[in-house]
Design a protein around this motif. Structure first.
Motif, short mmCIF file in Angstrom:
data_model
loop_
_atom_site.label_atom_id
_atom_site.label_comp_id
_atom_site.label_asym_id
_atom_site.label_seq_id
_atom_site.Cartn_x
_atom_site.Cartn_y
_atom_site.Cartn_z
N ARG A 78 0.83 -1.22 0.10
CA ARG A 78 0.02 -0.01 -0.09
C ARG A 78 0.92 1.27 0.20
N GLU A 79 2.09 0.91 -0.01
CA GLU A 79 3.12 2.06 0.44
C GLU A 79 2.77 3.10 -0.93
N GLN A 80 3.11 2.48 -1.99
CA GLN A 80 3.09 3.41 -3.16
C GLN A 80 1.78 4.25 -3.22
N ILE A 81 0.74 3.49 -3.08
CA ILE A 81 -0.72 4.20 -3.13
C ILE A 81 -0.67 5.54 -2.19
N HIS A 82 -0.15 4.60 -0.69
CA HIS A 82 -0.45 5.89 0.28
C HIS A 82 0.57 7.18 -0.02
N ILE A 83 1.97 6.64 -0.81
CA ILE A 83 2.85 7.61 -0.93
C ILE A 83 2.09 8.68 -2.07
N ASP A 84 1.42 7.81 -3.08
CA ASP A 84 0.78 8.87 -4.20
C ASP A 84 -0.20 9.80 -3.54
N SER A 85 -1.07 9.13 -2.76
CA SER A 85 -2.01 9.95 -2.29
C SER A 85 -1.30 11.20 -1.06
N ALA A 86 -0.47 10.67 -0.45
CA ALA A 86 0.14 11.71 0.30
C ALA A 86 0.81 12.65 -0.68
N LEU A 87 1.49 12.36 -1.75
CA LEU A 87 2.21 13.03 -2.59
C LEU A 87 1.07 14.08 -3.03
N GLU A 88 0.10 13.35 -3.63
CA GLU A 88 -1.18 14.29 -3.91
C GLU A 88 -1.56 15.43 -2.90
N GLN A 89 -1.76 14.87 -1.69
CA GLN A 89 -2.12 16.01 -0.75
C GLN A 89 -0.98 16.82 -0.64
N GLN A 90 0.09 16.39 -0.43
CA GLN A 90 1.32 17.12 -0.27
C GLN A 90 1.10 18.44 -1.34
N LYS A 91 1.12 18.07 -2.65
CA LYS A 91 1.13 18.67 -3.73
C LYS A 91 0.04 19.81 -3.67
N LEU A 92 -1.06 19.35 -3.07
CA LEU A 92 -2.33 20.17 -2.89
C LEU A 92 -1.77 21.35 -1.95
N GLU A 93 -1.48 20.70 -0.76
CA GLU A 93 -0.96 21.82 0.20
C GLU A 93 -0.03 22.58 -0.22
N ASP A 94 1.09 21.86 -0.79
CA ASP A 94 2.24 22.77 -1.48
C ASP A 94 1.57 23.93 -2.37
N LYS A 95 0.70 23.60 -3.05
CA LYS A 95 0.22 24.43 -3.88
C LYS A 95 -0.33 25.46 -3.33
N LYS A 96 -1.06 25.19 -2.43
CA LYS A 96 -1.94 26.15 -1.55
C LYS A 96 -1.05 27.29 -0.69
N ALA A 97 -0.11 26.42 -0.11
CA ALA A 97 1.07 27.21 0.56
C ALA A 97 1.83 28.08 -0.60
N LEU A 98 2.11 27.39 -1.38
CA LEU A 98 2.94 28.50 -2.56
C LEU A 98 2.11 29.54 -3.17
N GLU A 99 0.79 29.29 -3.24
CA GLU A 99 -0.09 30.26 -3.69
C GLU A 99 0.03 31.49 -2.46
#
Lengths: 80, 719
Positions: B388-409
């Motif tokens: 599940r690592e990959q899935i989790h990582i992907d989802s986490a990455l996605e989340q992280q991306k979203l958050e990063d984007k928000k933070a970046l914005e």
């Protein structure tokens, strides 16, 4: 001058009064002494007194007008 | 009859009054007449007059309410009408105040407008973007900005169009006022800014400090937590560690709270400062711009610092969250393990690490079995987890991306804001600099122009001076010559006139001296005449000293005085010696006494009227008395102009004499008395003599006084 008249009258009356009184008195005396108390010497005396007074008065009043004349004898001697 | 007439008159009067009243009770009728019949018409008259008056007053008040000028007129003319109006209408509205013309909008100098146009546009954009409020603020905001800049350069020229409308002094006063006001505003503004800046800086520093402290606390906490998680310390140290951790946690929470509060305060202060700066900008004062700019820069830097610190704190907090989550997970796993362990070995106590010496074989076996099972389970979970690592990582990455984007914005937006702010500040600074440079240049140019102008003026003035000087010198010389000749002529004239005057004065002086001398002589004469007159008056006076029946005082003294006073006057001397000697020695009788004496004389003369030289006996006296008593003549009879023979009668003569005496004619009386004859004459002689004396003296005295008067008159006449 006005008083002279009055003074004259005073004198005159006084004098007359005295003379009359004197005459009266002399008359009385004579009447008593010599004429046996007859009244005629009294009257006579007072009359004499009155007359004398009157004469004096007159004389007094006339005195200013009295002229004392002097007969001047014109001597016919030694006048040609 | 009079009563009847009166009655008739009364009745007639009453009839007139009463008209055709019943004559039975005329008086009563009259009374009722005055109160009854005409009462109604009188009442009507009264009512009508009251109505008209009321109408007039009401109308006046209404019209005054409508027309204030009329009201003012009425108040001026009628004394207490203003009080009535105040009662009825309230106080009169004050005359409309003419507002002083406010500052005229500044006239922009065309040469400068280009520079400002360039600066205006980006400014306008920035201002519009910066403005959070609706568009109503937008236009006024650029407008104040424009006017601020325009006013910066045009504080002088903005008054130029207004000079034509206002007097010079007022302009100067207003300028001075405005300058002063600006100065005051500037000082207040700068002080405000400084205060605000200071307070804000302090607060911001405090906030930053608090944030740093929070950061520190968080870092420490996380560090400690990690240590606590990873390190396997003995149980007692663990408890202290946990306690220390708890302290650190509480410390961190407290410092975070503090930091948060400080940040809020700092934000509030910054907002306040921003408000102050905006207000300062709105005031449009040119000189305050550099300080405003500096304040803005400070504000910006503070904001930037605060934001950076806040972001650092936030990152630290997120890290801490991760660590805390990790710690939670670990704790959870531990708790789970503990539970399992407890389920397997219930009698073992919580701190299982310290119990290694007390466990039995079975317990150990079961523990090992449990541990093996757990390991298997964990391995399985791990394999699952790997899958599940990959899935989790992907989802986490996605989340992280979203958050990063928000933070970046967010970061981008804040960075943009900061950048924009920075740029705006830089721009303003540049604008300021350019403006100053321009101003300096203009000043130099103006100075150069002024210098050239002054040089030119100086040259022109020099030339003019020369011309004017030469002209003036010419004029001066010519006028000097004129004045000199004039002066010479005048002095000569003066001398001549002076000589003339002196001669005239000398002649007059001589004349005056002669006149005075002659006057002296004349006065001497006058004095002598006066003296003579005085002595004659004294003589006259002595004549009056006669008492009723006594003679006067002897006139000798007075006559002596006369003789002395007129020593060289022969006439007066002769007259003085002509007085009868008896008057000198004895005095004379007055006319009144002679008159009184005459009556006695008369009486006496009457009495002796018949007595004269020839008739002067006593009998004549008696007769004369009788005649005087019986003869009545007039007491006074006017003497005829000519005496006839029959007037020579004593009695007549006496009455004539009495008449003339009564009429004050002593002389005539004496003459008449002189006609008496005889004894009457003798009697009256005394009186006659006195009368003669008096008459003589009076004659001489009157002659003397006439002479003295004549002499006096003569001396007073101008020769």
């Amino acid at each position: 001058m006005a008083n002279e008249h009055g003074q004259k009258w005073d004198r005159c009356l006084a004098d007359s009064a005295v003379k009359i009184a004197t005459g009266l008195g002399v008359g009385i005396v004579f009447s008593v002494l010599f004429f046996k108390r007859r009244t005629w010497p009294v009257a006579f005396g007072s009359g004499v007194g009155l007359g004398m007074g009157y004469s004096n008065c007159q004389q007094d009043f006339r005195s200013p007008y009295q002229l004392h004349g002097h007969r001047v004898k014109v001597s016919k001697s030694n006048t040609s | 009859m009079l009563r009847v007439c009166l009655k008739g008159a009364n009745s007639a009067a009453r009839k007139c009054l009463c008209g055709n009243g019943v004559p039975l009770h005329p008086l009563q009728q009259c009374r009722s007449y005055t109160s009854g019949g005409s009462g109604s018409s009188a009442g009507k008259i009264v009512a009508a007059s009251v109505l008209t008056m009321g109408g007039g007053v009401g109308g006046t008040i209404l019209y005054a309410n409508w027309d204030p000028k009329f009201r003012a007129n009425v108040e001026k003319s009628i004394p207490y009408s203003d009080q009535v109006f105040g009662l009825a209408l309230g106080p009169a509205a004050p005359p409309p105040v003419i507002n002083k013309p406010r500052k005229v909008e500044p006239v922009q100098i065309s040469s400068m407008s280009e520079v400002w146009k360039d600066s205006k546009q980006p400014k306008a954009k920035e201002v519009q973007r910066k403005a959070e409020q609706p568009d109503a603020e937008g236009p006024p905001a650029p407008a104040p900005q424009e006017t601020l800049e325009a006013a910066a350069k045009c504080t002088e020229c903005e008054h130029e169009p207004a000079v034509k409308e206002r007097p010079e002094g007022e302009v100067a006063a207003r300028l001075a006022e405005q300058d002063k006001a600006e100065q005051d505003l500037l000082t207040s503004l700068s002080s405000n800014l400084e205060d605000a800046l200071g307070s804000t800086a302090k607060v911001t520093l405090q906030a930053i400090g608090a944030q740093e402290a929070a950061l520190q606390a968080i870092a420490q906490h996380t560090r400690q937590l990690r240590e606590a998680m990873e390190a396997e310390a003995p149980p007692d140290k663990k408890s202290t560690q946990w306690r220390v951790l708890e302290d650190a946690l509480s410390e961190r929470s407290r410092s975070v709270d503090e930091a948060g509060a400080a940040v809020l305060k700092a934000k509030a202060e910054l907002d306040k400062l921003r408000g102050v700066i905006d207000g300062a900008k709105h005031l449009k004062i040119a000189a305050a711009r550099p300080s405003i700019l500096a304040a803005e820069e400070n504000l910006h830097s503070m904001v930037v610092d605060l934001d950076s610190v806040v972001t650092r704190v936030q990152t630290a907090q997120s890290e801490a969250k991760i660590v805390s989550q990790y710690s939670e997970l670990v704790n959870e796993a531990k708790a789970q393990f503990q539970k399992e362990l407890n389920s397997i070995t219930p009698e073992i106590q919580a701190n299982w690490k310290g119990l290694t010496g007390k466990l039995t074989q079975d317990d150990l076996n079961s523990l090992i079995a449990h541990a093996h099972r757990r390991i298997d389970q964990l391995n399985r979970e791990l394999a699952e987890q790997r899958v599940r690592e990959q899935i989790h990582i992907d989802s986490a990455l996605e989340q992280q991306k979203l958050e990063d984007k928000k933070a970046l914005e967010v970061a981008i937006s804040t960075a943009l804001e900061h950048n924009r702010e920075q740029m705006r500040l830089e721009q303003e600074k540049k604008v300021e600099e350019t403006r100053e440079v321009m101003e300096a240049e203009m000043r130099t140019q103006l100075r150069r122009q002024a210098a050239a102008h002054t040089d030119h003026l100086r040259d022109v003035l020099k030339v003019q001076e020369q011309e004017l000087r030469s002209e003036a010198e010419e004029i001066l010389n010519s006028s000097l010559m004129e004045k000199e000749t004039e002066y010479r002529r005048l002095t000569q004239d003066q001398l001549d006139s002076f000589t003339l005057d002196m001669n005239a004065a000398y002649a007059r002086l001589k004349g005056m001296e002669e006149a005075i001398d002659s006057h002296v002589i004349a006065e001497e004469e006058a004095r002598k005449a006066h003296q003579l007159w005085l002595s004659v008056e004294a003589l006259n006076y002595t004549l009056k000293t006669a008492a009723l029946n006594d003679p006067t005082e002897p006139l000798e003294g007075a006559v002596q005085a006369i003789k002395e006073s007129c020593a060289e006057d022969e006439f007066a001397q002769a007259l003085a010696t002509a007085l009868p000697s008896e008057s000198l020695s004895r005095g004379v009788y007055s006319e009144a006494s002679l008159r009184a004496r005459f009556y006695t004389i008369r009486q006496l003369a009457r009495r002796v009227a018949l007595i004269d030289e020839t008739r002067n006996s006593l009998y004549q006296y008696f007769l004369s008395y009788l005649q005087a008593m019986l003869l009545f003549e007039k007491a006074q009879e006017a003497p005829p102009a000519k005496l006839s023979a029959e007037d020579l009668d004593t009695f007549k003569l006496l009455s004539y004499a009495a008449y003339s005496l009564e009429h004050g004619d002593l002389e005539l009386a004496a003459k008449l008395v002189n006609q008496l004859k005889g004894e009457s004459r003798r009697v009256a002689q005394d009186w006659l003599k006195e009368a003669r004396l008096t008459l003589e003296t009076k004659q001489v005295v009157s002659l003397l006084s006439a002479y003295a008067n004549a002499v006096g008159l003569g001396t007073t006449m101008a020769p």
